[in-house]
Design a protein around this motif. Structure first.
Motif, mmCIF file in Angstrom:
data_model
loop_
_atom_site.group_PDB
_atom_site.id
_atom_site.type_symbol
_atom_site.label_atom_id
_atom_site.label_comp_id
_atom_site.label_asym_id
_atom_site.label_seq_id
_atom_site.Cartn_x
_atom_site.Cartn_y
_atom_site.Cartn_z
ATOM 1 N N GLN A 446 0.821 -1.201 0.000
ATOM 2 C CA GLN A 446 0.000 0.000 0.000
ATOM 3 C C GLN A 446 0.861 1.259 0.000
ATOM 4 O O GLN A 446 0.520 2.264 -0.647
ATOM 5 C CB GLN A 446 -0.924 -0.018 1.218
ATOM 6 C CG GLN A 446 -2.039 -1.051 1.114
ATOM 7 C CD GLN A 446 -2.808 -1.223 2.406
ATOM 8 O OE1 GLN A 446 -2.523 -0.549 3.411
ATOM 9 N NE2 GLN A 446 -3.764 -2.152 2.407
ATOM 10 N N GLU A 513 -6.940 1.445 -6.404
ATOM 11 C CA GLU A 513 -7.472 0.891 -5.150
ATOM 12 C C GLU A 513 -7.406 -0.629 -5.149
ATOM 13 O O GLU A 513 -7.130 -1.253 -4.112
ATOM 14 C CB GLU A 513 -8.913 1.371 -4.966
ATOM 15 C CG GLU A 513 -9.496 1.105 -3.595
ATOM 16 C CD GLU A 513 -8.760 1.854 -2.498
ATOM 17 O OE1 GLU A 513 -8.862 1.445 -1.333
ATOM 18 O OE2 GLU A 513 -8.083 2.868 -2.813
ATOM 19 N N THR A 514 -7.636 -1.219 -6.325
ATOM 20 C CA THR A 514 -7.541 -2.675 -6.432
ATOM 21 C C THR A 514 -6.124 -3.156 -6.126
ATOM 22 O O THR A 514 -5.917 -4.128 -5.385
ATOM 23 C CB THR A 514 -7.961 -3.141 -7.840
ATOM 24 O OG1 THR A 514 -9.303 -2.724 -8.083
ATOM 25 C CG2 THR A 514 -7.882 -4.654 -7.966
ATOM 26 N N ARG A 516 -4.002 -1.641 -4.370
ATOM 27 C CA ARG A 516 -3.668 -1.331 -2.977
ATOM 28 C C ARG A 516 -4.181 -2.425 -2.025
ATOM 29 O O ARG A 516 -3.540 -2.740 -1.016
ATOM 30 C CB ARG A 516 -4.293 0.020 -2.608
ATOM 31 C CG ARG A 516 -3.813 0.582 -1.265
ATOM 32 C CD ARG A 516 -4.736 1.705 -0.809
ATOM 33 N NE ARG A 516 -4.939 2.696 -1.837
ATOM 34 C CZ ARG A 516 -4.156 3.749 -2.017
ATOM 35 N NH1 ARG A 516 -3.107 3.912 -1.240
ATOM 36 N NH2 ARG A 516 -4.421 4.616 -2.973
ATOM 37 N N LEU A 517 -5.334 -2.989 -2.346
ATOM 38 C CA LEU A 517 -5.991 -3.896 -1.406
ATOM 39 C C LEU A 517 -5.737 -5.374 -1.679
ATOM 40 O O LEU A 517 -6.001 -6.211 -0.818
ATOM 41 C CB LEU A 517 -7.507 -3.640 -1.417
ATOM 42 C CG LEU A 517 -7.948 -2.240 -1.001
ATOM 43 C CD1 LEU A 517 -9.456 -2.102 -1.107
ATOM 44 C CD2 LEU A 517 -7.479 -1.926 0.413
ATOM 45 N N THR A 518 -5.278 -5.688 -2.873
ATOM 46 C CA THR A 518 -5.175 -7.103 -3.242
ATOM 47 C C THR A 518 -3.787 -7.415 -3.761
ATOM 48 O O THR A 518 -3.224 -6.641 -4.539
ATOM 49 C CB THR A 518 -6.218 -7.446 -4.338
ATOM 50 O OG1 THR A 518 -7.502 -7.010 -3.900
ATOM 51 C CG2 THR A 518 -6.238 -8.938 -4.598
#
Length: 799
Positions: A446, A513-514, A516-518
């Motif tokens: 992240q 965002e994808t 960052r989270l996965t």
């Protein structure tokens, strides 16, 4: 050469004119002083057609198209006697008085004619007048053009004088030069007069007739200074010296020394004074130059109004003949350019159906252009505009985007593994040791995604700004002829691209965002890279565990680093190293994925926009209540309408001018051919009737009962050419591969071929039932003159 002319007013007298050839001019010396001959050139009939042509072009105002006409421009200081010189040439009275008499350019067209006729032309009006009232008519016309008072104007006034005995001349009389304004004149009167004079004398086609007073020093004359500015060598300047009887002393030296570069020479004249008739004035002038002690010493080729008239006619003929071919070329070139420009203007639409058809055609061509530059990489429409080479520019932008992303991926050699160690310590909890928590990996991921999160958004902004610039440029090119639609189409494109830009930014944010989270990839390169990097863990740990070993280690993807400071954290160094290597391998996949996704998304969006969305958006915009609809195409924009009207007027003017020039060229050609044909057959008893053609004179014998000879009027012209070809054929030049022009007579047997050839020379050829012509028979016919009646004597040669 002697020329004898009989004026109606002096039919009992004769005056022989001796022509002396001096340089380019025919100079005429009058003999006898009883009654002078009319001031008329010996070749008025020849110069008249040329002068009519130039006068018609001037009347058509061809000069507004930038095409200059040969003109004799009369200039002189105020009170130098300009008007008196023109009066002597035209045989009429012009306005006289104190101050400036000529307040507008006066175009005087003199024409030798049996009947006297005078009229003025100005402001689209034709005003007839006569010799008695001509001066008053000019004053009234001048007041209408330049206003009452003493101001001047550059709007011309034309005076046409048809009178027996006048020379065929066209001259432009300009206001006399004055430096000091008098009461009622504007303060800048000198500048106004200078501007008018310079406008007329600057073109190379102008002949400057400089009127000088014998009472002043020529170099001090303002008219001399002006003419020298535009004609330094004097090759276009002729000087007329007036008031010679008032200052005869030293005049001979003035006109022979030529201190002021008068290339076309001087002519000294004595103008009419008082109420004397023009015949009396000319007789008095002749006596003055013959009997005066000083003036009689001046060469007779440099004195008298008749000499001036003949000089001007010759000079005028020379300049017209010199300029006419160039005028024809300029008219043709200008006409071609204007016709091409007119054809490039948009079609004038008269119905909604025509407007709709044109709109769909433009929209289709716009889509095709966009497909070529965005999708197919074809740049023929914009070969020189590199900005419009869109596939290349998009590739450059994507490469720059990728480079910028990777520039943020440079691994720091200082404080190696410290960030990873801090993350591991912060994530420490109750659990199994030496186990790499996924949360730590996501936390580091992240942080790295946050560093590059702004780059894709900036790229998307830049991408759509470029696309908008290109699309609008293409639209303006195709819709440029219909200004009334440009704002609507521009608005439609801007709205569409604004929506796509917002959608793209939202899409980028979702991608960021994808990432960052996965943490996921199916790319086998991740496993391979990770395995390669993890092979370095063993030597790294050996350094950690053995303080005697050097602390410098060279690692792939990082380079040489000092790991000595990590020994105090050797309990978690192994986990930190694994975290680092896995993140390096995975981050490569993330960056590659972000570049690939951006490229695919951009091309998908472009293709959808070009194929469907632009067309739909423009149609919706036009059909909306505020769009105005297709009907707006019926309203031609003011700039296009004005340009169309201007080009139509220009084309009409140039076509009329072309017709004028063509007619005079045909007339000259007809006269030349006709004269040669008549002179060449002077011994024939058959009169010839000449019909006006385009380029050649067709001569039809007018006879009855007797057949005219079969002979062309062009024989004299074609004979040398034909002799040349026959000699080349006799030399057998064709064996060298050089073909000669030949008329071949061919036909099936017994179709009368020989009879046709017999009819041309009037001679019998072999006849029979079988093949009569068994070899190529070269028949050469040549017409020769014999005793009257004239016939063609054939000469047949067989080779």
């Amino acid at each position: 050469m002697h020329i004898t002319n009989n004026d109606s007013a002096s039919s009992t007298s004769e005056c022989d004119l001796q022509v002396v050839d001096q340089k380019h001019l025919a100079l005429i010396e009058p003999h006898g002083s009883c009654v002078p001959a009319p001031i008329v050139s010996s070749f008025n009939d020849r110069i008249r057609p040329l002068l009519d042509c130039v006068d018609k072009l001037r009347h058509l105002n061809i000069m507004q198209e930038g095409i200059q006409l040969p003109t004799i421009v009369v200039v002189g200081d105020q009170s130098s006697g300009k008007s008196s010189v023109l009066e002597s040439l035209a045989g009429i009275s012009l306005p006289r008085g104190q101050g400036i008499c000529t307040r507008v350019p006066l175009i005087m067209r003199l024409q030798n004619h049996n009947e006297t006729e005078l009229h003025l032309e100005y402001n689209g009006k034709l005003v007839p007048t006569d010799e008695v009232n001509i001066a008053e008519a000019i004053v009234l016309a001048t007041n209408e053009i330049a206003g009452h008072g003493k101001g001047i104007s550059n709007i011309p006034l034309s005076l046409i004088v048809k009178k027996n005995g006048v020379p065929d001349l066209t001259m432009v009389d300009l206001p006399g030069i004055t430096r000091v304004p008098v009461h009622g004149q504007p303060e800048d009167i000198f500048e106004q007069i200078s501007d008018i004079i310079m406008k007329y004398i600057t073109p190379e086609e102008s002949i400057i007739l400089n009127v000088l007073s014998a009472t002043v020093d020529f170099p001090t004359c303002e008219s001399i200074r002006m003419s020298q500015k535009v004609d330094k060598t004097g090759e276009r300047t002729i000087a007329v010296v007036t008031k010679v009887d008032k200052a005869p002393e030293g005049l001979l030296e003035k006109v022979t020394s030529n201190d002021v570069n008068i290339g076309l020479g001087y002519v000294c004249v004595k103008n009419r004074t008082g109420n004397k008739s023009y015949d009396e004035a000319r007789s008095e002038e002749a006596r003055l130059f013959q009997t005066h002690a000083l003036l009689s010493k001046i060469d007779k080729s440099m004195v008298s109004v008749p000499v001036l008239a003949h000089k001007l006619v010759h000079i005028q003929a020379n300049i017209i003949c010199k300029c006419l071919p160039d005028i024809v070329k300029k008219i043709n070139d200008k006409l071609a350019v204007n016709v091409a420009s007119l054809n490039k203007l948009p079609q004038h639409l008269s119905s909604v159906a025509e407007a709709l058809t044109m709109f769909m055609r433009i929209l289709s061509s716009t889509k095709e252009s966009l497909k070529k530059i965005f999708l197919r990489g074809e740049f023929d429409e914009y070969a020189e505009d590199l900005e419009m080479h869109c596939t290349a520019r998009l590739a450059e932008m994507l490469n720059e985007y990728a480079v910028e992303l990777h520039s943020k991926n440079v691994e720091k050699k200082e404080d190696f593994l410290m960030d990873e160690i801090m993350s591991l310590k912060e994530a420490n909890g109750i659990g199994l040791p030496n186990f790499l928590p996924r949360a730590v990996f996501l936390n580091v991921l992240q942080k790295k995604v946050s560093v590059i999160s702004a780059i894709p958004e900036v790229f998307v902004e830049k991408l759509w700004n470029y696309i908008e610039t290109v699309v609008i440029k293409v639209l303006m090119h195709h819709f440029g002829d219909y200004q009334q639609l440009r704002s609507s189409t521009r608005c439609a494109v801007q709205n569409l691209i604004a929506k796509r830009k917002d959608e793209s930014i939202n899409w980028v944010r979702e991608i960021i965002e994808t990432e960052r989270l996965t943490d996921y990839t199916y790319n086998p390169e991740y496993v391979a890279t990770c395995s390669t990097l993890m092979e370095q863990q063993k030597p790294f740990m050996e350094i950690m565990n053995d303080s005697d070993k050097p602390s410098i280690i060279k690692l792939k993807e990082i380079g040489e680093v000092d790991v000595g400071s990590l020994r105090m954290n050797k309990d978690i160094a192994q986990q930190a190293f694994e975290l680092k290597m896995r993140m390096i391998a995975y981050w490569k996949i993330v960056l590659m994925r972000m570049v690939d996704h951006m490229a695919l998304y951009a091309m998908f969006s472009l293709r959808k926009m070009v194929n469907y969305e632009i067309e739909q958006e423009i149609v919706n915009e036009l059909m909306a209540s505020h769009g105005g609809g297709i009907e707006r195409m019926l309203e031609e924009s003011p700039c296009v309408s004005e340009k169309r009207l201007r080009l139509k007027r220009s084309v009409k003017l140039l076509k009329e001018s072309k017709d004028v020039v063509a007619k005079i060229m045909d007339r000259i050609a007809l006269q030349t051919y006709g004269e040669k044909a008549v002179n060449g057959s002077s011994s024939s008893e058959y009169p010839l009737q000449v019909y006006e053609p385009k380029h050649i004179a067709v001569i039809k014998p007018k006879v009855s009962g007797v057949h005219a000879p079969i002979i062309s009027s062009l024989n004299d012209r074609t004979r040398p050419l034909l002799d040349c070809v026959d000699k080349l054929r006799h030399l057998n030049i064709m064996q060298e591969g050089t073909q000669l022009p030949t008329i071949m007579a061919v036909r099936d047997q017994s179709f009368g071929k020989s009879s046709v050839i017999e009819s041309l020379p009037g001679t019998s050829l072999p006849r029979g039932n079988d093949t009569c012509t068994r070899v190529p028979l070269i028949t050469r016919l040549q017409g020769v003159q014999v005793e009257a009646p004239t016939y063609v004597e054939p000469c047949i040669q067989s080779l």
